[in-house]
Design an enzyme around this catalytic site. Structure first.
Site, PDB file in Angstrom:
ATOM      1  CD  GLU A  93      82.450  70.515   4.680  1.00 57.92           C
ATOM      2  OE1 GLU A  93      81.667  69.603   4.196  1.00 57.92           O
ATOM      3  OE2 GLU A  93      83.438  70.004   5.309  1.00 57.92           O
ATOM      4  CD  GLU A 100      85.917  67.439  11.869  1.00 63.53           C
ATOM      5  OE1 GLU A 100      86.501  66.206  11.571  1.00 63.53           O
ATOM      6  OE2 GLU A 100      85.598  67.805  12.929  1.00 63.53           O
TER       7      GLU A 100
END
Length: 694
Positions: free
Chosen positions: A459, A462
């Site tokens: 997401e 990271e």
């Protein structure tokens, strides 16, 4: 031992030998017209990510960017914002007998924006001893790759001062492998540094009284001055190492007079090219070059929409500087490529021997935030260039976009983050790009979302994957946008498929991400991310980056606000509203700048408690508060018909005197003094500015 290890060991041995020679013979080591000893010099780090200001010309003829930190010129970039070629350029001051100061260490630093409608900055450095003041104003030559520094040296106390420029290059993202030498005669000398195919040239409008090139820590001018307050060494060149060049500036003969001069730092693909660039810039006076630079920015600002009436005073300047800063992050060889930041977070702890990555890459997510902000400000052309670059340069063959890429589109890291596949579609839709060149890329990206979603491998932070409360809204919005583009092109089959998938995912958001058994508040709220689509189970994971192992439902962030911002949920959606108390209790922190939010519960991306810099997966690090999250909350408030101005004011409060808004602010509870000179509610050593936060 590696080749580098052998070189470092050899350099250390030469340091000892050089010290012995100097102690026995005074200036025996100073051999005029010779090669400097002590290669390759000491290892080095970059400078802090907390920049006081930055600048570049508006046009594409001047492919150079400057940054400012700690009272000095810090990283300078050429020919793109992903290639640093300078560590620092500052001054040393001595009276030749009793003291020697280094500007970054021995002066108090102030910075100001001299023109509210251009990125023209001035540093005012006053000696802590009270002896002198150095004032430096920065622009770039709009017609050439030259950074310009107008300098005034002003004695405040009587003294026989001597002033030396200390130029520390790091060509092509590396402080090693540089070769430094001088060319010219008398005072008309250029200090040249090269690491093919990039070269730099430092030239002074007043000339140099003396120069020397050496290796950092062994034979450089600062090491010489620090030893006995005299520049004894007179080396012509220093080949293949970490070099530093020193040039003495002739001062006014009357000790009370101020001395004014201009330094031109030019770049090119050869030594002669760089020197010609710098010298050509100096054929006109600094005021002439500065006027051209400022006029370019004035015209750009004038082309934008009028500053909103609600913004007055300092907020008006903050708005203009923010827009100009985003614009300054666009590449000039590959228009439409916007790097995330002209900084290296915690750069003072990042080795510069080989590599200058930092945030000098393009994230499609950050690019979307930058380009859409320029679109909102009235720069539609920039958003159009971004769409073209995304789909012609960065998109991969499978329709996804890499985690990061260089400005030419070459992938740097390839992890898949599906919000980064979604945002290019959304930006294409926002700009009305239904053309034949853009449509194939939109279609590939939408199909990639259908095939890979609804969970994402990573997401927006990271660090982990699953059903994400920030990525899923972007994916839904991306499919809806793609469906509308397909409809406009007459592709009813794809339009129906993508809209159907988006609707199915939208109806499942609470099932996947809204817990009713969470450990916080009334137990009902959106969680940050879930591994299996059941937010009520006892699933746990290591959240990475020193965050530790936790239940999925024990980790929250405010990414669910994207549901409202991207139109996936109504502004007054009860699930969104119900999640705010738990999110605020876990993430909000009140600082002297105002209320700021952390990224997520247990975040480890930030300094340790003692202020020492973040290091990957190092225990004890703690994520600090991010001003941009206040901006996201402000957008939610506006969507609900309430004022977002207080949150905007908080973001502005976190900025420094150069109007740079940071990635993170120091949020350690007081009254414990902040380490590293950090100020509560102001930037840490991370990225400042972060273009996403503008």
């Amino acid at each position: 031992m590696s080749r580098l290890g052998r070189l470092v060991a050899a350099g250390a041995a030469l340091t000892v030998l050089l010290a012995l020679l100097t102690s026995m013979t005074g200036t025996a080591a100073a051999a005029a017209g010779s090669e400097a000893p002590g290669a390759p010099g000491a290892s080095a780090n970059w400078t802090t990510g907390n920049k006081q200001g930055l600048g570049t010309s508006v046009g594409r003829d001047s492919k150079v960017w400057y940054t400012l930190a700690n009272g000095a010129l810090s990283e300078v970039y050429y020919p793109s914002g992903d290639t640093a070629n300078v560590r620092s350029l500052e001054f040393a001051v001595t009276d030749g007998t009793s003291f020697v100061d280094r500007e970054s260490e021995d002066t108090g630093h102030a910075v100001r924006l001299t023109d509210p409608r251009s990125l023209t900055y001035q540093q005012i450095n006053t000696a802590r001893s009270g002896r002198y003041r150095i004032t430096k104003t920065y622009v770039t030559d709009p017609a050439r790759a030259t950074a310009l520094m107008r300098v005034t040296f002003e004695p405040l106390q009587p003294g026989a001062y001597r002033l030396f420029a200390l130029y520390d290059p790091a060509v092509r993202n590396s402080s090693l492998h540089d070769t430094a030498f001088r060319r010219g005669s008398g005072s008309d000398v250029a200090l040249l540094t090269s690491d093919e195919p990039v070269a730099s040239a430092l030239v002074s409008s007043s000339g140099f009284a003396r120069t020397s090139s050496g290796f950092v820590g062994t034979s450089d001018g600062w090491t010489d001055l620090a030893a006995d307050h005299q520049l004894d060494w007179d080396y012509d060149s220093a080949t293949d190492g970490n070099v530093l060049q020193t040039g003495e500036i002739p001062l006014k003969t009357d000790p009370g007079d101020a001395t004014k001069f201009t330094l031109a730092l030019g770049f090119g693909d050869s030594d002669s090219g760089a020197e010609n660039t710098a010298r050509a810039t100096l054929t006109r006076t600094f005021p002439v070059r500065a006027a051209a630079y400022q006029n370019g920015w004035h015209a750009y600002v004038k082309s934008l929409r009028k500053v909103p009436n609600a913004l007055t005073g300092r907020l008006t300047t903050q708005y203009n500087v923010s827009v100009m800063t985003v614009k300054a992050h666009e590449d000039k060889t590959y228009p439409g490529a916007f790097i995330a930041s002209l900084t290296l977070p915690w750069g003072f702890a990042a080795n510069s021997d080989e590599g200058g990555g930092g945030y000098h890459f393009v994230w499609a997510r950050d690019l979307y935030q930058q380009a859409s902000s320029l679109l909102a400000a009235g720069d539609r052309a920039a958003a159009d260039r971004a769409v073209t670059w995304l789909f012609t340069r960065q998109q991969l063959a499978d329709g996804t976009f890499p985690q990061t890429s260089k400005v030419d589109g070459t992938p740097e890291t390839r992890a898949v983050q599906l919000d980064q596949t979604s945002f290019p579609i959304i930006l294409a839709w926002q700009t009305g790009r239904t053309d034949d060149a853009t449509w194939p890329g939109v279609r590939k990206a939408a199909n990639a979302l259908v095939q890979r979603g609804p969970a994402t491998p990573q997401e927006r932070w990271e660090e982990t994957g699953g059903y994400s409360n920030s990525t899923l809204p972007a994916m839904i919005a991306g499919l809806v946008a793609a469906s509308d583009i397909a409809r406009q092109r007459g592709d009813t089959t794809d339009a129906a498929l993508w809209l159907g998938v988006a609707d199915a995912w939208q109806r499942s958001i609470e099932q996947w991400l809204f817990t009713t058994t969470g450990p916080y508040g009334d137990h009902r709220y959106y969680i940050r991310i879930d591994d299996d689509g059941d937010p009520n189970d006892e699933s746990e994971r290591d959240f990475g980056n020193a965050a530790g192992v936790h239940l999925d439902k024990a980790v929250v962030d405010a990414g669910f606000l994207e549901l409202v911002r991207l139109g996936v949920k109504a502004p007054n959606d009860p699930y969104v509203a119900e999640s705010l108390p738990e999110t605020d209790a876990s993430l909000a922190v009140d600082t002297s700048s105002g209320r700021v939010w952390h990224r997520y519960t247990f975040d480890g991306y930030g300094e340790k408690a003692d202020g020492s810099p973040w290091a990957f997966n190092t225990p004890g690090t703690k994520g600090r508060a991010w001003p941009l999250l206040g901006g996201e909350r402000g957008e939610y408030e506006v969507a609900n018909g309430r004022s977002g101005l207080p949150l905007l004011q908080t973001m502005a409060n976190t900025a420094n005197d150069g109007y740079m808004i940071p990635e993170q602010v120091w949020d350690q509870p007081e009254p414990a003094p902040a380490p590293y000179g950090y100020q509560p509610g102001k930037a840490t050593g991370s990225a400042s500015p972060l273009a996403w936060a503008r």
